[in-house]
Design a protein around this motif. Structure first.
Motif, PDB file in Angstrom:
ATOM      1  N   VAL A 182       1.270  77.541 -42.408  1.00  0.00           N
ATOM      2  CA  VAL A 182       1.384  76.832 -43.912  1.00  0.00           C
ATOM      3  C   VAL A 182       1.712  75.459 -44.270  1.00  0.00           C
ATOM      4  O   VAL A 182       1.114  74.879 -44.937  1.00  0.00           O
ATOM      5  CB  VAL A 182       2.197  77.843 -44.819  1.00  0.00           C
ATOM      6  N   ARG A 183       2.947  75.137 -43.421  1.00  0.00           N
ATOM      7  CA  ARG A 183       3.323  73.698 -43.614  1.00  0.00           C
ATOM      8  C   ARG A 183       2.384  72.770 -43.128  1.00  0.00           C
ATOM      9  O   ARG A 183       1.831  71.756 -43.793  1.00  0.00           O
ATOM     10  CB  ARG A 183       4.478  73.543 -42.613  1.00  0.00           C
ATOM     11  N   VAL A 184       1.499  73.088 -42.205  1.00  0.00           N
ATOM     12  CA  VAL A 184       0.440  71.945 -41.644  1.00  0.00           C
ATOM     13  C   VAL A 184      -0.536  72.318 -42.454  1.00  0.00           C
ATOM     14  O   VAL A 184      -1.217  70.929 -42.993  1.00  0.00           O
ATOM     15  CB  VAL A 184      -0.225  72.512 -40.134  1.00  0.00           C
ATOM     16  N   TYR A 185      -1.121  73.213 -42.901  1.00  0.00           N
ATOM     17  CA  TYR A 185      -2.223  73.329 -43.981  1.00  0.00           C
ATOM     18  C   TYR A 185      -2.020  72.495 -45.270  1.00  0.00           C
ATOM     19  O   TYR A 185      -2.727  71.777 -45.631  1.00  0.00           O
ATOM     20  CB  TYR A 185      -2.609  74.448 -44.572  1.00  0.00           C
ATOM     21  N   ILE A 186      -0.763  72.746 -45.926  1.00  0.00           N
ATOM     22  CA  ILE A 186      -0.367  71.960 -47.111  1.00  0.00           C
ATOM     23  C   ILE A 186      -0.238  70.612 -46.766  1.00  0.00           C
ATOM     24  O   ILE A 186      -0.604  69.600 -47.649  1.00  0.00           O
ATOM     25  CB  ILE A 186       0.715  72.592 -47.933  1.00  0.00           C
ATOM     26  N   THR A 187       0.132  70.118 -45.528  1.00  0.00           N
ATOM     27  CA  THR A 187       0.382  68.495 -45.510  1.00  0.00           C
ATOM     28  C   THR A 187      -0.986  67.923 -45.228  1.00  0.00           C
ATOM     29  O   THR A 187      -1.294  66.996 -45.841  1.00  0.00           O
ATOM     30  CB  THR A 187       0.968  68.589 -44.087  1.00  0.00           C
ATOM     31  N   ARG A 188      -2.053  68.675 -44.446  1.00  0.00           N
ATOM     32  CA  ARG A 188      -3.335  68.167 -43.958  1.00  0.00           C
ATOM     33  C   ARG A 188      -4.178  68.193 -45.427  1.00  0.00           C
ATOM     34  O   ARG A 188      -4.895  67.065 -45.672  1.00  0.00           O
ATOM     35  CB  ARG A 188      -3.995  68.902 -43.171  1.00  0.00           C
ATOM     36  N   ALA A 208       5.053  88.895 -45.046  1.00  0.00           N
ATOM     37  CA  ALA A 208       5.374  88.040 -46.507  1.00  0.00           C
ATOM     38  C   ALA A 208       6.930  87.878 -46.430  1.00  0.00           C
ATOM     39  O   ALA A 208       7.370  86.812 -46.850  1.00  0.00           O
ATOM     40  CB  ALA A 208       4.643  88.490 -47.520  1.00  0.00           C
ATOM     41  N   ALA A 209       7.617  89.205 -46.406  1.00  0.00           N
ATOM     42  CA  ALA A 209       9.145  88.735 -46.647  1.00  0.00           C
ATOM     43  C   ALA A 209       9.687  87.933 -45.462  1.00  0.00           C
ATOM     44  O   ALA A 209      10.780  87.085 -45.922  1.00  0.00           O
ATOM     45  CB  ALA A 209       9.688  90.145 -46.884  1.00  0.00           C
ATOM     46  N   ALA A 210       9.447  88.194 -44.349  1.00  0.00           N
ATOM     47  CA  ALA A 210       9.808  87.381 -43.244  1.00  0.00           C
ATOM     48  C   ALA A 210       9.375  86.103 -43.457  1.00  0.00           C
ATOM     49  O   ALA A 210      10.202  84.948 -43.202  1.00  0.00           O
ATOM     50  CB  ALA A 210       9.199  87.839 -42.120  1.00  0.00           C
ATOM     51  N   MET A 211       8.242  85.661 -43.952  1.00  0.00           N
ATOM     52  CA  MET A 211       7.823  84.256 -43.921  1.00  0.00           C
ATOM     53  C   MET A 211       8.680  83.473 -45.248  1.00  0.00           C
ATOM     54  O   MET A 211       8.664  82.362 -45.121  1.00  0.00           O
ATOM     55  CB  MET A 211       6.290  84.326 -44.414  1.00  0.00           C
ATOM     56  N   VAL A 212       8.932  84.478 -46.203  1.00  0.00           N
ATOM     57  CA  VAL A 212       9.671  83.860 -47.446  1.00  0.00           C
ATOM     58  C   VAL A 212      11.053  83.133 -46.694  1.00  0.00           C
ATOM     59  O   VAL A 212      11.397  82.081 -47.326  1.00  0.00           O
ATOM     60  CB  VAL A 212       9.987  84.940 -48.486  1.00  0.00           C
ATOM     61  N   LYS A 213      11.530  84.126 -45.793  1.00  0.00           N
ATOM     62  CA  LYS A 213      12.747  83.465 -45.490  1.00  0.00           C
ATOM     63  C   LYS A 213      12.541  82.293 -44.597  1.00  0.00           C
ATOM     64  O   LYS A 213      13.328  81.146 -44.726  1.00  0.00           O
ATOM     65  CB  LYS A 213      13.584  84.392 -44.451  1.00  0.00           C
ATOM     66  N   GLU A 214      11.487  82.335 -43.856  1.00  0.00           N
ATOM     67  CA  GLU A 214      11.326  81.317 -42.911  1.00  0.00           C
ATOM     68  C   GLU A 214      10.819  79.830 -43.761  1.00  0.00           C
ATOM     69  O   GLU A 214      11.272  78.521 -43.605  1.00  0.00           O
ATOM     70  CB  GLU A 214      10.068  81.315 -41.814  1.00  0.00           C
ATOM     71  N   GLY A 220      14.352  70.893 -46.415  1.00  0.00           N
ATOM     72  CA  GLY A 220      13.054  70.897 -46.303  1.00  0.00           C
ATOM     73  C   GLY A 220      12.275  71.993 -46.469  1.00  0.00           C
ATOM     74  O   GLY A 220      11.345  72.324 -45.669  1.00  0.00           O
ATOM     75  N   SER A 221      12.727  72.799 -47.454  1.00  0.00           N
ATOM     76  CA  SER A 221      11.938  73.991 -47.723  1.00  0.00           C
ATOM     77  C   SER A 221      10.835  73.912 -48.338  1.00  0.00           C
ATOM     78  O   SER A 221      10.480  73.020 -48.979  1.00  0.00           O
ATOM     79  CB  SER A 221      13.064  74.913 -48.366  1.00  0.00           C
ATOM     80  N   ILE A 222      10.126  75.053 -48.139  1.00  0.00           N
ATOM     81  CA  ILE A 222       8.630  75.038 -49.040  1.00  0.00           C
ATOM     82  C   ILE A 222       8.917  76.392 -49.919  1.00  0.00           C
ATOM     83  O   ILE A 222       8.843  77.285 -49.487  1.00  0.00           O
ATOM     84  CB  ILE A 222       7.575  75.356 -48.127  1.00  0.00           C
ATOM     85  N   ASP A 223       9.306  75.954 -51.313  1.00  0.00           N
ATOM     86  CA  ASP A 223       9.553  76.895 -52.077  1.00  0.00           C
ATOM     87  C   ASP A 223       8.090  77.528 -52.540  1.00  0.00           C
ATOM     88  O   ASP A 223       7.221  76.982 -52.992  1.00  0.00           O
ATOM     89  CB  ASP A 223      10.559  76.312 -53.341  1.00  0.00           C
ATOM     90  N   LEU A 224       8.332  78.847 -53.019  1.00  0.00           N
ATOM     91  CA  LEU A 224       7.270  79.499 -53.278  1.00  0.00           C
ATOM     92  C   LEU A 224       7.378  80.176 -54.833  1.00  0.00           C
ATOM     93  O   LEU A 224       8.549  80.415 -55.347  1.00  0.00           O
ATOM     94  CB  LEU A 224       6.928  80.778 -52.362  1.00  0.00           C
ATOM     95  N   ASN A 225       6.202  80.319 -55.407  1.00  0.00           N
ATOM     96  CA  ASN A 225       6.125  80.724 -56.719  1.00  0.00           C
ATOM     97  C   ASN A 225       6.098  82.231 -56.753  1.00  0.00           C
ATOM     98  O   ASN A 225       6.701  82.917 -57.698  1.00  0.00           O
ATOM     99  CB  ASN A 225       4.917  80.304 -57.766  1.00  0.00           C
ATOM    100  N   GLY A 226       5.810  82.815 -55.753  1.00  0.00           N
ATOM    101  CA  GLY A 226       5.655  84.338 -55.617  1.00  0.00           C
ATOM    102  C   GLY A 226       5.069  84.949 -54.433  1.00  0.00           C
ATOM    103  O   GLY A 226       4.245  84.264 -53.659  1.00  0.00           O
ATOM    104  N   VAL A 227       5.314  86.114 -54.330  1.00  0.00           N
ATOM    105  CA  VAL A 227       4.657  87.112 -53.399  1.00  0.00           C
ATOM    106  C   VAL A 227       3.785  88.141 -54.019  1.00  0.00           C
ATOM    107  O   VAL A 227       4.125  88.819 -54.966  1.00  0.00           O
ATOM    108  CB  VAL A 227       5.635  87.476 -52.058  1.00  0.00           C
ATOM    109  N   LEU A 228       2.856  88.663 -53.488  1.00  0.00           N
ATOM    110  CA  LEU A 228       1.944  89.671 -53.853  1.00  0.00           C
ATOM    111  C   LEU A 228       1.840  90.667 -52.761  1.00  0.00           C
ATOM    112  O   LEU A 228       1.492  90.466 -51.597  1.00  0.00           O
ATOM    113  CB  LEU A 228       0.483  89.317 -54.047  1.00  0.00           C
ATOM    114  N   LEU A 229       2.642  91.891 -52.846  1.00  0.00           N
ATOM    115  CA  LEU A 229       2.767  92.941 -51.953  1.00  0.00           C
ATOM    116  C   LEU A 229       1.831  94.269 -52.385  1.00  0.00           C
ATOM    117  O   LEU A 229       1.908  94.857 -53.275  1.00  0.00           O
ATOM    118  CB  LEU A 229       4.184  93.316 -52.026  1.00  0.00           C
TER     119      LEU A 229
END
Length: 504
Positions: A182-188, A208-214, A220-229
């Motif tokens: 995700v980090r590489v994708y949004i950077t490129r 998704a829940a594990a990735m929210v924590k990461e 240097g966090s990548i804040d999210l608007n939400g998750v769809l479960l």
């Protein structure tokens, strides 16, 4: 792990059909790492009543470890709308399925993507090809760019350099490498300032829940608007039928009841007005009389036990004698086999609307999941055809739809070190995300006929661990684990997701 049993292994697979092992011993030396294979195609479609121009970028992203060495090649299929002046602030959704060991094919060609394989809506067996592959007018591409991700060992994704598949096959390891993607994708792609969502199905909700924590925690966090479960499993105590754990017998009961309702197996269905009110009554019983007797064990009085036996018979259609023989504790696989045993039928696990027939009528579990083998071939063939024709992907190496090798080698220990005990619980990650990010919201889609990830278990998760329920949207559909197979449920699901993303 001590708490991972044969039944819980089956619970976590999105589908029961296993494919040959993938990447178990594959290694590449750094010198042999090839260049990423990427194809780009341009398309047009009418989506949600809008004419949409879009680009599809299908291919590999090579990621490195913290020492700069090749780590993993992640295959993704990204859809980007091209007829907008500025997409930097356009919503971006990263989508994956579960397993662990599943590719993203189901969410891709089932609900979100601009192409869809159309299956019978009412739990009919699909049969052999050809299968209809059509433009999906309900695709969310008109309002959000979509990136479908295949974790390592699925699709075309694989380890690189001196890494092995097992280096990425675990709750934390998997979340780390996909968060790096995700980090590489949004950077490129210059998308750091875009609204961002994660969408997962089945174990993909755990991911998704594990990735929210990461992604969100730390500097240097990548804040999210939400998750769809979609068909959520976050707290595994709610679904792991192990000795000494009575919780699943309560959390599965409303889905047993819904299944008996659907197949007209209740002793007296006419006394209930509709499915929803019926399930409300079953929920209340599960949390009161049933929970009390299960917790009391031998301390329960005969009158209390008799009441529970009568109610379980009333709500599930199972005989009182059978319920007594199970010690009031009905295992999901035994239920699927027992409900329609007198008719020689077994009900599906992923979607209990589906029916199948077993060679043996006296076994205590089905020989295969009818709702799995009914659809697997269609999704597999449709994706292979779509990639080869529309996306011009020319590859001979196998695309791994669902890898049993990944699942069998999964590391379930998460965050507690070598002395980790108990059940994996991921809801705390989401509640912490809410406390740290005032805009973080959660959408949950539940199928009434889902015996893999039952809706009452998800309700339990959402009502514990300090979740801000005002930011949780819970929706229900009269279908199963992959509720989007059912056409009315698909239409409503997309409407609900659109409303969630626009916060209406």
């Amino acid at each position: 792990m001590k708490n991972i049993t044969a039944n819980s292994l089956l619970l976590l697979l999105s589908l029961c059909t296993l494919v040959p092992p993938a990447f178990a011993k594959e290694k590449n030396t750094p010198a042999s790492v090839p260049e990423p294979m990427v194809t780009t195609t341009e398309h047009k479609a009418s989506l949600n009543g809008n004419r949409v121009n879009y680009r599809v970028t299908a291919g590999e992203t090579h990621l490195k470890d913290d020492k700069g060495n090749p780590a993993a090649s992640i295959f993704s299929i990204a859809y980007t709308r091209t007829d907008v002046k500025n997409n930097s602030e356009r919503p971006l959704m990263f989508v994956f399925n579960g397993g662990p060991g599943s590719s993203s094919v189901w969410m891709h060609l089932g609900v979100f993507g601009p192409k869809r394989v159309v299956l019978p809506s009412d739990a009919e067996r699909v049969g052999a090809p050809p299968y209809p592959i059509e433009t999906n007018p309900l695709s969310l591409l008109d309002v959000a760019d979509l990136v479908f991700i295949d974790p390592v060992g699925t699709g075309y994704s694989k380890p690189l350099g001196d890494k092995e598949g097992k280096d990425f096959w675990g709750v934390k390891q998997d979340a780390e490498i996909l968060s790096e993607f995700v980090r590489v994708y949004i950077t490129r792609n210059k998308r750091w300032n875009s609204p961002k969502y994660l969408a997962g199905e089945s174990y993909g909700t755990t991911r998704a829940a594990a990735m929210v924590k990461e992604l969100q925690e730390g500097w240097g966090s990548i804040d999210l608007n939400g998750v769809l479960l979609i068909s959520s499993i976050l707290d595994f105590q709610t679904g792991d039928f192990t000795a000494g754990n009575d919780l699943p017998y309560m959390t599965f009961l409303p889905t047993y009841a819904a299944t008996a309702w659907y197949h007209n197996a209740l002793p007296d269905k006419s006394q209930y007005q509709d499915l929803e009110s019926f399930l409300d009554e079953v929920r209340d019983f599960a949390l009161t009389d049933y929970a009390s007797v299960l917790l009391k064990g031998d301390l329960a009085q005969p009158a209390q036990i008799e009441n529970v036996v009568n109610k379980l018979h009333q709500y599930t259609g199972l005989s009182k004698r059978y319920i007594e023989q199970t010690d009031l504790r009905i295992n999901e696989f035994r239920f699927m086999k027992e409900l329609l045993r007198d008719k020689g039928k077994v009900v599906g696990r992923l979607d209990s609307r589906y029916l199948g027939e077993d060679e043996s009528q006296v076994s205590d579990s089905f020989e295969a999941d009818p709702s799995s083998y009914a659809i697997d071939g269609a999704y597999t063939a449709a994706l292979q055809h779509y990639m080869a024709t529309d996306l011009q992907i020319d590859r001979d190496d196998p695309y791994h739809i669902l890898s049993g090798d990944v699942f069998r080698n999964w590391d379930w220990i998460y965050g507690a070190g070598a002395r980790s005990q108990g059940f994996l619980a991921m809801t705390p990650n989401l509640s912490r995300a809410m406390r740290q990010n005032k805009d973080f919201r959660v959408f949950v889609a539940n199928g009434y006929y889902d015996l893999a990830t039952p809706f009452f278990a998800t309700e339990y998760s959402m009502n514990h661990h300090g979740m801000d329920t005002s930011r949780v949207t819970m929706k229900y559909y009269e279908a199963g684990h992959m509720m989007y197979i059912h056409h009315p449920s698909l239409e409503q699901l997309v409407k609900d997701i659109r409303a969630f993303m626009t916060n209406k």
